[in-house]
Design a protein around this motif. Structure first.
Motif, PDB file in Angstrom:
ATOM      1  N   SER A  85       0.954  -1.130  -0.101  1.00  0.00           N
ATOM      2  CA  SER A  85      -0.185  -0.058   0.039  1.00  0.00           C
ATOM      3  C   SER A  85       0.757   1.352  -0.081  1.00  0.00           C
ATOM      4  O   SER A  85       0.584   2.090  -0.858  1.00  0.00           O
ATOM      5  CB  SER A  85      -0.972   0.221   1.090  1.00  0.00           C
ATOM      6  OG  SER A  85      -1.472   1.273   1.508  1.00  0.00           O
ATOM      7  N   SER A  86       1.934   1.459   0.865  1.00  0.00           N
ATOM      8  CA  SER A  86       2.653   2.240   0.863  1.00  0.00           C
ATOM      9  C   SER A  86       3.368   2.540  -0.453  1.00  0.00           C
ATOM     10  O   SER A  86       4.035   3.620  -0.914  1.00  0.00           O
ATOM     11  CB  SER A  86       3.722   2.231   1.856  1.00  0.00           C
ATOM     12  OG  SER A  86       3.023   2.662   3.204  1.00  0.00           O
ATOM     13  N   MET A  87       3.789   1.516  -0.948  1.00  0.00           N
ATOM     14  CA  MET A  87       4.589   1.410  -2.273  1.00  0.00           C
ATOM     15  C   MET A  87       3.843   2.035  -3.506  1.00  0.00           C
ATOM     16  O   MET A  87       4.269   2.876  -4.294  1.00  0.00           O
ATOM     17  CB  MET A  87       5.056   0.152  -2.808  1.00  0.00           C
ATOM     18  CG  MET A  87       6.139  -0.404  -2.000  1.00  0.00           C
ATOM     19  SD  MET A  87       6.619  -2.030  -2.255  1.00  0.00           S
ATOM     20  CE  MET A  87       7.228  -1.832  -3.846  1.00  0.00           C
ATOM     21  N   VAL A  88       2.489   1.787  -3.413  1.00  0.00           N
ATOM     22  CA  VAL A  88       1.331   2.131  -4.477  1.00  0.00           C
ATOM     23  C   VAL A  88       0.861   3.531  -4.328  1.00  0.00           C
ATOM     24  O   VAL A  88       1.008   4.513  -5.105  1.00  0.00           O
ATOM     25  CB  VAL A  88       0.489   1.448  -4.761  1.00  0.00           C
ATOM     26  CG1 VAL A  88      -0.843   1.970  -5.603  1.00  0.00           C
ATOM     27  CG2 VAL A  88       0.791  -0.011  -5.123  1.00  0.00           C
ATOM     28  N   GLY A  89       0.592   3.999  -2.984  1.00  0.00           N
ATOM     29  CA  GLY A  89       0.199   5.024  -2.465  1.00  0.00           C
ATOM     30  C   GLY A  89      -1.334   5.108  -2.427  1.00  0.00           C
ATOM     31  O   GLY A  89      -1.816   4.390  -2.975  1.00  0.00           O
ATOM     32  N   CYS A  90      -1.814   6.294  -1.520  1.00  0.00           N
ATOM     33  CA  CYS A  90      -3.431   6.318  -1.277  1.00  0.00           C
ATOM     34  C   CYS A  90      -4.004   7.367  -2.174  1.00  0.00           C
ATOM     35  O   CYS A  90      -5.147   7.340  -2.057  1.00  0.00           O
ATOM     36  CB  CYS A  90      -3.464   6.397   0.291  1.00  0.00           C
ATOM     37  SG  CYS A  90      -2.965   7.729   0.782  1.00  0.00           S
ATOM     38  N   SER A  91      -3.559   7.996  -2.871  1.00  0.00           N
ATOM     39  CA  SER A  91      -4.036   9.019  -3.823  1.00  0.00           C
ATOM     40  C   SER A  91      -3.373   9.436  -5.276  1.00  0.00           C
ATOM     41  O   SER A  91      -2.343   8.896  -5.313  1.00  0.00           O
ATOM     42  CB  SER A  91      -4.358  10.378  -2.765  1.00  0.00           C
ATOM     43  OG  SER A  91      -3.006  10.968  -2.781  1.00  0.00           O
ATOM     44  N   ILE A  92      -4.291   9.711  -6.014  1.00  0.00           N
ATOM     45  CA  ILE A  92      -3.936  10.456  -7.269  1.00  0.00           C
ATOM     46  C   ILE A  92      -4.601  11.500  -7.520  1.00  0.00           C
ATOM     47  O   ILE A  92      -5.717  11.847  -6.982  1.00  0.00           O
ATOM     48  CB  ILE A  92      -4.009   9.184  -8.346  1.00  0.00           C
ATOM     49  CG1 ILE A  92      -5.403   8.731  -8.650  1.00  0.00           C
ATOM     50  CG2 ILE A  92      -3.048   8.191  -8.331  1.00  0.00           C
ATOM     51  CD1 ILE A  92      -5.774   7.841  -9.759  1.00  0.00           C
ATOM     52  N   THR A  93      -4.018  12.388  -8.428  1.00  0.00           N
ATOM     53  CA  THR A  93      -4.462  13.532  -9.033  1.00  0.00           C
ATOM     54  C   THR A  93      -4.622  13.439 -10.422  1.00  0.00           C
ATOM     55  O   THR A  93      -3.624  13.433 -11.114  1.00  0.00           O
ATOM     56  CB  THR A  93      -3.949  14.805  -8.244  1.00  0.00           C
ATOM     57  OG1 THR A  93      -3.852  14.814  -6.960  1.00  0.00           O
ATOM     58  CG2 THR A  93      -4.432  16.140  -9.133  1.00  0.00           C
ATOM     59  N   LEU A  94      -5.574  13.916 -11.127  1.00  0.00           N
ATOM     60  CA  LEU A  94      -5.955  13.793 -12.414  1.00  0.00           C
ATOM     61  C   LEU A  94      -6.421  15.216 -12.868  1.00  0.00           C
ATOM     62  O   LEU A  94      -7.345  15.853 -12.211  1.00  0.00           O
ATOM     63  CB  LEU A  94      -6.939  12.767 -12.759  1.00  0.00           C
ATOM     64  CG  LEU A  94      -6.432  11.386 -12.401  1.00  0.00           C
ATOM     65  CD1 LEU A  94      -7.573  10.952 -11.510  1.00  0.00           C
ATOM     66  CD2 LEU A  94      -6.049  10.202 -13.260  1.00  0.00           C
TER      67      LEU A  94
END
Length: 129
Positions: A85-94
């Motif tokens: 989870s920490s490697m992928v991350g918990c948010s994205i901005t588009l």
């Protein structure tokens, strides 16, 4: 802000692109950004290819090799899920332009489950004018 829930498998990537597009269409934002946030410590969100399902299978295989089963100290037994989870991350901005989500031709938004099956939440906020 909008929120939706999904039921997840034990581990896997769920394409949530259509749901995020729908929420943007129903917003009154013409130009701006869309923030997608996953409020969980054993899940994440990412953007990757959604044309070939082998990409998702390859990503899961690679995560399993990068985060092997070791004698972790966390007593719940799901330390690999926390690390992934920490490697992928918990948010994205588009970007949002003309009330539409902008993604590349082959890109999709994926909810990443590392510790299921569970009922999970995704929070989506569209900001702009």
């Amino acid at each position: 802000m909008d929120q939706f829930s999904l039921d997840t498998p034990k581990e896997g990537f769920i394409d949530i692109t259509a749901k995020v597009r729908e929420l943007i269409r129903h917003s009154c934002i013409r130009q701006g950004i869309c923030q997608v946030f996953v409020p969980h410590t054993t899940a994440g969100v990412t953007i990757n290819e959604n044309a070939d399902p082998d990409v998702v299978a390859d990503m899961l295989m690679a995560f399993d090799r990068m985060v092997p089963n070791l004698p972790y100290r966390h007593m719940e037994g799901n330390s690999p899920a926390h690390i992934k989870s920490s490697m992928v991350g918990c948010s994205i901005t588009l970007p949002v332009v003309d009330n539409k989500l902008l993604l590349g031709t082959w890109q999709g938004i994926y909810f990443c489950e590392f510790d299921g099956p569970r009922r999970r939440s995704v929070w989506v906020q569209v900001m702009g004018g």
